[in-house]
Design a protein around this motif. Structure first.
Motif, PDB file in Angstrom:
ATOM      1  N   CYS A  56     -26.946   8.637  38.198  1.00 39.56           N
ATOM      2  CA  CYS A  56     -27.338   7.664  39.228  1.00 39.56           C
ATOM      3  C   CYS A  56     -27.290   8.291  40.613  1.00 39.56           C
ATOM      4  CB  CYS A  56     -26.408   6.449  39.171  1.00 39.56           C
ATOM      5  SG  CYS A  56     -26.690   5.352  37.748  1.00 39.56           S
ATOM      6  N   LYS A  87     -26.332   0.041  44.180  1.00 38.96           N
ATOM      7  CA  LYS A  87     -27.519  -0.652  43.666  1.00 38.96           C
ATOM      8  C   LYS A  87     -28.086   0.045  42.436  1.00 38.96           C
ATOM      9  CE  LYS A  87     -29.412  -0.728  47.822  1.00 38.96           C
ATOM     10  NZ  LYS A  87     -30.351  -0.969  48.952  1.00 38.96           N
ATOM     11  N   ARG A  88     -28.084   1.363  42.464  1.00 44.08           N
ATOM     12  CA  ARG A  88     -28.623   2.126  41.328  1.00 44.08           C
ATOM     13  C   ARG A  88     -27.817   1.863  40.069  1.00 44.08           C
ATOM     14  NH1 ARG A  88     -33.260   5.163  40.349  1.00 44.08           N
ATOM     15  NH2 ARG A  88     -33.174   5.650  42.575  1.00 44.08           N
ATOM     16  N   ARG A  91     -28.583  -1.604  38.657  1.00 45.98           N
ATOM     17  CA  ARG A  91     -29.860  -1.609  37.915  1.00 45.98           C
ATOM     18  C   ARG A  91     -29.718  -0.865  36.585  1.00 45.98           C
ATOM     19  NH1 ARG A  91     -32.130  -0.486  43.107  1.00 45.98           N
ATOM     20  NH2 ARG A  91     -32.472   1.696  42.526  1.00 45.98           N
ATOM     21  N   HIS A  92     -28.972   0.224  36.610  1.00 41.32           N
ATOM     22  CA  HIS A  92     -28.771   1.018  35.404  1.00 41.32           C
ATOM     23  C   HIS A  92     -28.021   0.208  34.348  1.00 41.32           C
ATOM     24  CE1 HIS A  92     -28.703   4.973  33.453  1.00 41.32           C
ATOM     25  NE2 HIS A  92     -27.495   4.671  33.018  1.00 41.32           N
ATOM     26  N   GLU A  94     -27.893  -3.072  34.088  1.00 38.83           N
ATOM     27  CA  GLU A  94     -28.745  -4.162  33.616  1.00 38.83           C
ATOM     28  C   GLU A  94     -29.773  -3.647  32.608  1.00 38.83           C
ATOM     29  OE1 GLU A  94     -31.400  -7.811  35.492  1.00 38.83           O
ATOM     30  OE2 GLU A  94     -30.829  -6.114  36.744  1.00 38.83           O
ATOM     31  N   ARG A  95     -30.300  -2.463  32.870  1.00 38.94           N
ATOM     32  CA  ARG A  95     -31.333  -1.910  31.996  1.00 38.94           C
ATOM     33  C   ARG A  95     -30.761  -1.483  30.653  1.00 38.94           C
ATOM     34  NH1 ARG A  95     -32.914   2.748  34.713  1.00 38.94           N
ATOM     35  NH2 ARG A  95     -31.534   3.950  33.369  1.00 38.94           N
ATOM     36  N   THR A 104     -26.432  -8.374  38.654  1.00 37.87           N
ATOM     37  CA  THR A 104     -26.900  -8.056  39.988  1.00 37.87           C
ATOM     38  C   THR A 104     -25.904  -7.149  40.691  1.00 37.87           C
ATOM     39  OG1 THR A 104     -25.751  -9.904  41.010  1.00 37.87           O
ATOM     40  CG2 THR A 104     -27.954 -10.338  40.118  1.00 37.87           C
TER      41      THR A 104
END
Length: 202
Positions: A56, A87-88, A91-92, A94-95, A104
């Motif tokens: 990340c 933030k990265r 997102r990582h 969540e993915r 979030t």
């Protein structure tokens, strides 16, 4: 005691940032080398998967280089990098959906454990007090604990904490105030001494 980022450091970061935006690979490398370890350590506070955190951090720097011409000119570089890693990772998480929680940026859990080395303190009473301070710090709500980490471990000013957490100045200040208030409820007058000890040992 790390509380405020020196003006010279901020100015130097801005100079490197400006040169990076112009395509200076050396400036890019200097920023990477300067903050990589701090960013990985901060990232590890959200995830126990160090390799993924390192990915990340590297992705953040890759994006910075690719989109350098569109970056803002006047930024607080360290706060910008910390926020980008935060933030990265959100997102990582969540993915991948292999982490226990995540949705979030606000929902990711701050996992860092404060650990002041009380065994290095010769005085038994102080050592016992520091052991209890460790517990109190780690029992704080995650958001308050993260604010304290950014303030006393990363040395960010309140406005820089606000930028990292993507909240306004008052919200960041409130997080710090509530954290100190929660500690003071348990320790009253001794908390100032212990926080001073805490920052010097870190």
């Amino acid at each position: 005691m790390k509380i405020k980022i020196k003006k010279s450091t901020h100015n130097n970061d801005l100079a490197l940032w400006s040169n990076l935006k112009l395509g200076d690979e050396k400036a890019f490398s200097q920023l990477f080398e300067k903050y990589y370890s701090d960013l990985v350590q901060y990232g590890n506070s959200f995830s126990p998967f160090t390799a993924k955190v390192q990915d990340c951090v590297q992705d953040v720097f890759t994006d910075i280089w690719i989109y350098r011409e569109t970056l803002n000119n006047n930024v607080i570089v360290k706060a910008y990098l910390l926020a980008s890693v935060r933030k990265r990772i959100a997102r990582h998480q969540e993915r991948d959906r292999i982490f226990r929680k995540s949705t979030t940026v606000d929902a990711i859990e701050f996992l860092f454990d404060f650990s002041i080395e009380h065994q290095l303190i010769a005085d038994e009473t102080t050592s016992f007090a520091v052991s209890n301070l460790n517990k109190l710090l780690n029992d704080l709500p995650a958001r308050q604990k993260e604010a304290l980490y950014l303030r006393y471990h990363e040395g960010l000013a309140v406005e820089e904490i606000a930028e990292t957490l993507e909240v306004n100045y008052q919200s960041a200040n409130n997080l710090l105030y509530r954290a100190i208030l929660n500690l003071r409820k348990e320790w009253k007058g001794i908390i100032v001494l212990l926080l001073s000890l805490f920052t010097s040992i870190l």
